[in-house]
Design an enzyme around this catalytic site. Structure first.
Site, PDB file in Angstrom:
ATOM      1  N   HIS A 432      86.100 -50.889  64.292  1.00 26.81           N
ATOM      2  CA  HIS A 432      87.384 -50.904  63.397  1.00 26.81           C
ATOM      3  C   HIS A 432      87.960 -52.127  62.733  1.00 26.81           C
ATOM      4  O   HIS A 432      88.104 -51.872  61.414  1.00 26.81           O
ATOM      5  CB  HIS A 432      88.618 -50.632  64.670  1.00 26.81           C
ATOM      6  CG  HIS A 432      89.977 -50.574  63.966  1.00 26.81           C
ATOM      7  ND1 HIS A 432      90.463 -49.175  63.960  1.00 26.81           N
ATOM      8  CD2 HIS A 432      90.857 -51.340  63.350  1.00 26.81           C
ATOM      9  CE1 HIS A 432      91.688 -49.355  63.331  1.00 26.81           C
ATOM     10  NE2 HIS A 432      91.896 -50.658  63.048  1.00 26.81           N
ATOM     11  N   GLU A 433      87.643 -53.136  63.291  1.00 23.93           N
ATOM     12  CA  GLU A 433      87.866 -54.527  62.677  1.00 23.93           C
ATOM     13  C   GLU A 433      87.131 -54.872  61.553  1.00 23.93           C
ATOM     14  O   GLU A 433      87.394 -55.075  60.281  1.00 23.93           O
ATOM     15  CB  GLU A 433      88.103 -55.774  63.339  1.00 23.93           C
ATOM     16  CG  GLU A 433      89.224 -55.426  64.654  1.00 23.93           C
ATOM     17  CD  GLU A 433      90.503 -55.610  63.973  1.00 23.93           C
ATOM     18  OE1 GLU A 433      90.801 -55.962  63.099  1.00 23.93           O
ATOM     19  OE2 GLU A 433      91.220 -54.860  64.719  1.00 23.93           O
ATOM     20  N   HIS A 436      88.220 -52.599  58.474  1.00 28.41           N
ATOM     21  CA  HIS A 436      88.979 -53.235  57.775  1.00 28.41           C
ATOM     22  C   HIS A 436      88.210 -54.178  56.748  1.00 28.41           C
ATOM     23  O   HIS A 436      88.458 -54.399  55.282  1.00 28.41           O
ATOM     24  CB  HIS A 436      90.289 -54.353  58.333  1.00 28.41           C
ATOM     25  CG  HIS A 436      91.117 -53.353  59.064  1.00 28.41           C
ATOM     26  ND1 HIS A 436      92.033 -52.516  58.313  1.00 28.41           N
ATOM     27  CD2 HIS A 436      91.596 -52.875  60.259  1.00 28.41           C
ATOM     28  CE1 HIS A 436      92.763 -51.891  58.950  1.00 28.41           C
ATOM     29  NE2 HIS A 436      92.582 -52.303  60.080  1.00 28.41           N
ATOM     30  N   GLU A 470      94.916 -47.895  58.237  1.00 24.23           N
ATOM     31  CA  GLU A 470      94.428 -47.795  59.560  1.00 24.23           C
ATOM     32  C   GLU A 470      93.690 -46.557  59.812  1.00 24.23           C
ATOM     33  O   GLU A 470      92.714 -46.628  60.491  1.00 24.23           O
ATOM     34  CB  GLU A 470      95.738 -47.812  60.335  1.00 24.23           C
ATOM     35  CG  GLU A 470      96.392 -49.091  60.323  1.00 24.23           C
ATOM     36  CD  GLU A 470      95.524 -50.183  60.980  1.00 24.23           C
ATOM     37  OE1 GLU A 470      94.761 -50.070  61.977  1.00 24.23           O
ATOM     38  OE2 GLU A 470      95.582 -51.390  60.203  1.00 24.23           O
TER      39      GLU A 470
END
Length: 575
Positions: A432-433, A436, A470
């Protein structure tokens, strides 16, 4: 051609929670909760005061009354704080192999023991206030050690209803010789043995992309590496050292709040160096470099000495893949595991399985998790993103260290992912990070002006800009692991699969769960993968899912017709 609809790039901190706005734009990240905590007065800070992790209604602290040496006992105190009623609160305590629980009057369940130490747990009915558990522990081995304590709401998995704490110490051999903290950045390999009972076998890996190029001085780290022979015999007087580099770790995926899955897997694409003394009177020199196998962790480093025997040699493994990604400690140093020195070697030496140092396990887990994203990253170049060309790639850097409270977030300013102590246990959190970071690369460091994203909740309405940034990061994780369940580092999880009949997940494109699952379905059912979508995003940048779907997909030849619209409709999004 690139179209920019927001006139000014925005500095960003992508947070895994509900931190305050630190820059022009704040994008909360993987620790986003699943539902709004009861009331608005929860103020327990689970991490350091400067961290951007969310405030919680549950907290836990762990402490020892003194630091025991081998053979000594100490009292471990675990204090639980609650600012809301929690009917089923799960308290989990884990000790490393260097410590053992003794006595049975703590109220905790009888401990289980495996390769990672001892675990015990208890289910509590909490009301606002404090609850304390004490237990006796005994030091049984020297070296770095970490005690972990977790509290979570079993019925409502949510970082705002959870807490984590740890105690790091280095156990000494004699009274008074134990110290606070651990030093594991450079360490020896873990003992070599066959996987123990309870260790899951390695998951099959079929690389979908070449390995990153090795980090030789002349390398740009952008072209695919040539295949590396892992079992070649020494020839022409060469001395070769080979084996398979592996890591034992605990995984939130496949586990639960009180029992994470134990895994034992090879580590791919690791920068490795053969160090040694080519002659009896020489100093230490770098004899050869390479990388572990892309998918199998195998290695074979060869050196041609002036004589037939090398007096001494050893292999070092660093948490860096070419120059494409790395994991560093709080001081920016790579983690390194080194084998024991081999003396007077000739011909070929096979070390068999070589294990990462146990204190570095989470660093290596985070490192290898990025392999999973790299293998199917959706880029038309040998960089992370199609916006970058060979020879001009930028890496993904992850910062983690034992006991870290600096997480969980990514920032454009330093282009670095910060993971807290148990974050690497969740591969979804790591990816997930990295999602980004990938979006930042696709957007060439531009970022949309995101609103109403602090706090934000994975299944609740925030804003269309927050739902987009997100939702994309969640989609990257779901696409990488071919699932729709989000896992947190403490072992809790939530299935976010949804359709129009799903309750508990808000409707529309301001809800990140809806955007994430719609994106994954578009990529898999309409686009034939996500490469075309990522290529489009590298050329035109979006501030919302509407902009992505209505304006940009048709302009770049991606279908937004009936089939695509039906996918969005199924996820409660209509344009």
């Amino acid at each position: 051609m690139s179209r920019i609809r927001v006139t000014r790039p925005a500095a960003l901190t992508a947070l895994a929670g509900v931190g305050a706005c630190l820059a022009i734009v704040v994008v909360p990240s993987a620790f986003a909760g699943t539902t709004t905590p009861a009331g608005s007065t929860c103020t327990i800070r689970p991490t350091a005061k400067d961290s951007e992790a969310p405030l919680s209604c549950l907290g836990v602290t762990a402490s020892l009354d003194h630091l025991p040496a081998v053979g000594e006992q100490a009292t471990l105190t675990v204090d639980v704080r609650a600012q809301a009623d929690v009917q089923h609160a799960g308290l989990s305590v884990q000790l490393p192999p260097a410590l053992r629980m003794i006595g049975g009057d703590s109220g905790l369940a009888a401990p289980t023991t495996d390769a990672f130490g001892q675990r015990t747990s208890q289910t509590l009915a909490l009301t606002p206030g404090a609850h304390t558990v004490k237990l006796k522990v005994k030091a049984v081995a020297t070296g770095p050690a970490q005690i972990q304590a977790d509290i979570s709401d079993i019925d409502r998995p949510d970082p705002r209803r959870a807490g984590h704490d740890s105690v790091e110490l280095t156990v000494g051999r004699s009274k008074g010789s134990s110290d606070k903290g651990v030093s594991v950045t450079k360490a020896d390999t873990a003992p070599v043995h066959r996987p123990r009972a309870g260790i899951r076998p390695a998951r099959p890996v079929r690389p979908k992309a070449p390995a990153p190029a090795s980090a030789s001085p002349a390398s740009t780290a952008s072209a695919p590496a040539a295949p590396r022979a892992s079992t070649a015999a020494a020839s022409n007087g060469q001395v070769c050292v080979g084996g398979t580099f592996r890591n034992r770790f605990q995984s939130a995926e496949g586990g639960s709040w009180n029992s994470k899955a134990n895994r034992d897997e090879p580590v791919s694409n690791v920068n490795i160096t053969l160090w040694g003394k080519p002659t009896a009177n020489s100093g230490t020199q770098k004899l050869a470099t390479g990388m572990t196998g892309n998918g199998d962790g195998r290695f074979n480093l060869c050196y041609t000495p002036s004589a037939s025997v090398i007096p001494q040699a050893w292999v070092e493994f660093q948490t860096q893949a070419g120059r494409m990604w790395s994991v560093v400690d709080g001081s920016g140093r790579l983690y390194a595991t080194a084998t024991y020195a081999l003396n007077n070697i000739s011909g070929s030496t096979n070390l068999g399985n070589v294990y990462a140092n146990e204190g570095q396990s989470r660093a290596w887990h985070a490192f290898d998790t990025l392999n999973k994203l790299w293998r199917n990253r959706g880029s038309t170049t040998n960089c992370w993103a199609s916006s970058q060309q060979d020879g001009h790639c930028t890496p993904i850097t992850v910062q983690w260290y034992p006991g870290s409270t600096d997480g969980t977030y990514w920032t454009t300013g330093e282009d670095k992912i910060h993971l807290a102590d148990n974050d690497p246990d969740s591969e979804h959190t790591t990816v997930h990070e990295a999602g980004h970071a990938l979006m930042g690369k696709l957007y060439k460091s531009w970022w949309p002006n995101v609103s109403n994203c602090s706090p934000h909740y994975v299944n609740r309405t925030s804003s269309t800009s927050c739902g987009w940034t997100e939702g994309f990061a969640n989609a990257v994780a779901f696409h990488t692991f071919n699932d729709s369940t989000y896992y947190w580092g403490n072992g809790s999880s939530m299935n976010l699969a949804n359709d129009r009949s799903t309750t508990g997940i808000d409707s529309g494109d301001a809800c990140e769960a809806r955007v994430a699952t719609a994106l994954v379905d578009l990529w898999s059912q309409v686009d034939g993968g996500w490469t075309k979508s990522n290529t489009m995003m590298s050329r035109t940048w979006q501030s919302s899912f509407r902009e992505y779907f209505v304006t940009d997909r048709p302009d770049y030849g991606l279908d937004s017709g009936t089939k695509a619209q039906n996918i969005l409709y199924n996820h409660t999004i209509q344009y």
